[in-house]
Design a protein around this motif. Sequence first.
Motif, short mmCIF file in Angstrom:
data_model
loop_
_atom_site.label_atom_id
_atom_site.label_comp_id
_atom_site.label_asym_id
_atom_site.label_seq_id
_atom_site.Cartn_x
_atom_site.Cartn_y
_atom_site.Cartn_z
N PRO A 101 0.71 -1.24 -0.02
CA PRO A 101 -0.05 0.13 -0.05
C PRO A 101 0.84 1.16 -0.01
O PRO A 101 1.69 1.40 0.91
CB PRO A 101 -0.78 -0.31 1.27
N GLY A 102 0.66 2.36 -0.94
CA GLY A 102 1.10 3.60 -1.06
C GLY A 102 2.65 3.40 -1.35
O GLY A 102 3.50 4.48 -1.48
N ARG A 103 3.15 2.29 -2.18
CA ARG A 103 4.06 2.28 -2.73
C ARG A 103 4.11 1.71 -4.26
O ARG A 103 3.44 1.07 -4.65
CB ARG A 103 5.30 1.21 -2.13
N TRP A 104 5.19 2.22 -5.02
CA TRP A 104 5.13 1.87 -6.35
C TRP A 104 5.83 0.62 -6.65
O TRP A 104 6.78 0.21 -5.79
CB TRP A 104 6.10 2.92 -7.06
N SER A 105 5.28 -0.36 -7.55
CA SER A 105 5.86 -1.64 -7.97
C SER A 105 6.16 -1.79 -9.54
O SER A 105 5.63 -1.20 -10.09
CB SER A 105 4.89 -2.76 -7.09
N ALA A 106 6.51 -3.06 -9.73
CA ALA A 106 6.54 -3.50 -10.98
C ALA A 106 5.03 -3.47 -11.74
O ALA A 106 4.91 -3.13 -12.97
CB ALA A 106 7.32 -4.62 -11.47
N GLY A 107 4.39 -3.74 -11.01
CA GLY A 107 2.96 -3.86 -11.31
C GLY A 107 2.36 -2.56 -12.01
O GLY A 107 1.74 -2.46 -12.84
#
Length: 132
Positions: A101-107
């Motif tokens: 939650p609240g973090r950027w990911s590869a998705g």
Amino acid sequence: MSGPIQVFTAIALISLPTVMYGGFALLRLLTARRLTEFQVAYFRAGHAHAGVLLVLALVVLDVLTRTTLGRRGQWIVCVLLLIGSLAQSGGMFVHMGIGKPGRWSAGNVLTSVGAVLLAGAVLTTAVAVIAS
């Protein structure tokens, strides 16, 4: 209907039951309380986008049949639609699985790339409509 439009219309129509099954799977997971709220939000978003983007693809493919865009251009639009739809909705499922939650990911990256590819397909179709 022939060529890439026929192929990709068939792919979109065959893909629709997978989205239907996704709704069933979501319902089962919700009733079993096996997902966190974060996962539920991204499962719903990915599932909704998959369905809407399949319908969008069918509309764009129908519009494409009414243009004078050549076979090569049709292939490009069709591939962009397919990869863009898979990337945009699939990225949400990837984020559901590995994101926080609240973090950027590869998705998130995958979803963004999908949006750009879809925009390319739709804008190319728009130009073909104008040129026709």
